[in-house]
Enzyme design. Structure first.
Site, PDB file in Angstrom:
ATOM      1  N   THR B 168     -49.764  39.743   4.325  1.00 22.66           N
ATOM      2  CA  THR B 168     -49.515  38.310   4.267  1.00 22.66           C
ATOM      3  C   THR B 168     -48.783  37.877   5.536  1.00 22.66           C
ATOM      4  O   THR B 168     -48.033  38.658   6.106  1.00 22.66           O
ATOM      5  CB  THR B 168     -48.619  38.052   3.035  1.00 22.66           C
ATOM      6  N   ASP B 199     -47.578  34.936  -4.948  1.00 22.79           N
ATOM      7  CA  ASP B 199     -46.397  34.153  -4.593  1.00 22.79           C
ATOM      8  C   ASP B 199     -46.595  33.248  -3.390  1.00 22.79           C
ATOM      9  O   ASP B 199     -45.868  32.269  -3.233  1.00 22.79           O
ATOM     10  CB  ASP B 199     -45.223  35.100  -4.307  1.00 22.79           C
ATOM     11  N   GLY B 220     -45.108  40.694  -0.040  1.00 21.18           N
ATOM     12  CA  GLY B 220     -44.942  41.931  -0.804  1.00 21.18           C
ATOM     13  C   GLY B 220     -45.637  41.846  -2.147  1.00 21.18           C
ATOM     14  O   GLY B 220     -46.704  41.231  -2.263  1.00 21.18           O
TER      15      GLY B 220
END
Lengths: 306, 306
Positions: B168, B199, B220
């Site tokens: 990401t 997220d 993560g």
């Protein structure tokens, strides 16, 4: 057995003759949902099951903006969001922009149980719901006569529907083992753009549960509840400032929603069986039952559970 | 002019021969993104523009799991999430499960600018992107040769791809007017179910910005970052415990991700031009530039900006 507790809400609203007229029905529906959730808790079932059962009843009722009765997007479609959170493990499940799933909160629960993802949207969420054996319904099943009339009226007048009724539903509960859970379900904003997701699907915004602090379900201006991370703010105030449940709810509402110009409210429960409600809108329909106490309901005012 | 600051990350990863081999390229790409963002800040442009520009470069690069280079779902599709947050107003925009939008972070910016919704998913998000004049690309354009090979290999072996590369991307910045902004963009988890949202699209989980505290971008284990409301936890620790930026980032990572068994990291900047990085994975590629200082990059270790 330790005290169990459950609270349920049917969203915030502005005062209007229509709200007055339906207040009795709304309170009755909420009382039924409280009773169903409490029966499970009293039988020793987990808080997660109790909040799911309470929300399912409100989704099926037709009076609320969730499940059957959901508001229509600007294109006349039904898209629903829901989430459910387990305070023992902090695991959660959520679905957003789902169509045709009778009970979005059950789909959220399926995401939680699937134990792989936290949020599934659109067709992917519907597929998991189907694979989990959940009931699907044709789109017209969700649309009540009231909503049909309202949408046609607005379409003809070129208006976006907004009668001040947000009508999201939610529940929070404490079970006999001391575990907390929260669930929230919504049909979204009146006249929303397809694909819009509000706070109800988002852990930390519309829903939160952690045994050490609280289970929280919010309702109101979804975009501003997201901007304030409202449900998680209650948790943060309890952990970092050692506030009690009610003070944390009041402060979170003020700082996390009111300060941003938002209107809405929340219900919460902690592991000591305290219940709290906070809202800055005119009305917030809700009900609760604490241990062996009576089922209580309220729509306006500042009545809280003792 | 007050000090401006920018930090950029390219995700967390496990050590591997492949990571070692590409570290030079990764650091070069990150340095280019830092430079592009910093040039805007030095020219007096808003932090919001700087983080968008930095993320666009990483989305286009092909080395990262965002935009071109995004990992494939279990069905071999590309679905991307991105969000952007404005610390001055706490307004944000996000998109999730979008296909075919060249730069998801630009689509997130379009949601922010549209000023009506906070999160749009699926086709509804693509439609807004198209209406905002953003570039669309056919699906094959996003798939690099590496990913093609990896997916085919896994499909034949019946495995879910997981090479420990989350990849990401994100950026945080402080502009000359003292405003903060953050942006995050991802191609999701390897082999994820269609419709899965992590997220990176969620304000409070993967992205957060508030001038009074910090701008934060996380990466993560997405489901656990959601469970810990990681980005908002940094903000909460600064407001409620008066922690400084670095201590808040360290504590948030420990309590909001590590305690849940999660692996990942975050970058952050505050209005005093402090930069922080925190991660519990083996590697986290990142770069930064503070005021007139040099562009620095790092992949492992605990190097931080002084």
């Amino acid at each position: 057995m330790a005290d169990v507790a459950i609270a349920v809400h049917g969203g915030t609203a502005k005062r209007s003759p229509r709200r007055e007229a339906e207040a009795g029905q709304v309170r009755a529906a909420i009382a039924t949902a409280v009773a169903a959730g409490h029966d499970l808790l009293a039988a020793g079932r987990p808080a997660l099951e109790a909040v799911e059962a309470a929300v399912v009843l409100l989704e099926d009722d037709g009076l609320f903006n969730a499940g059957r009765g959901s508001l229509l997007t600007d294109e006349g479609a039904i898209e629903m969001d829901a989430s459910i959170a387990d305070g023992e493990t902090q695991r959660s499940g959520a679905v957003a922009a789902v169509r045709g799933v009778r009970n979005p909160v059950r789909a959220a629960r399926a995401v939680l149980d699937d134990d792989e993802h936290a949020l599934l949207v659109g067709e992917g969420a519907v597929r998991l719901a189907r694979a989990s054996g959940l009931e699907l319904r044709p789109e017209w099943w969700f649309v009540t006569a009231d909503h049909q009339a309202g949408w046609l009226e607005n379409a003809e007048a070129g208006l976006t529907a907004d009668e001040g009724q947000l009508g999201t539903v939610g529940a929070v509960a404490l079970d006999a083992r001391g575990n907390l859970a929260a669930a929230t379900s919504t049909g979204g904003r009146p006249g929303q753009r397809p694909g819009r997701v509000g706070d109800s699907a988002l852990i930390g915004a519309g829903t939160w549960a952690r045994n050490a602090t609280a289970a929280v379900s919010c309702t109101g201006d979804g975009e501003l509840i997201i901007a304030g991370a409202l449900a998680h703010e209650v948790d943060a105030l309890m952990r970092h400032r050692q506030l009690g449940l009610r003070e944390a709810c009041d402060q979170a509402l003020t700082a996390g929603l009111g300060a941003l110009g938002g209107s809405g409210g929340l219900i919460a429960v902690d592991a000591e069986a305290n219940l709290a409600v906070a809202f800055n809108s005119e009305l917030m329909s809700r009900g609760w039952k604490l241990g062996g106490g009576p089922i209580e309901t309220a729509v306006g005012g500042n009545e809280r559970n003792g």
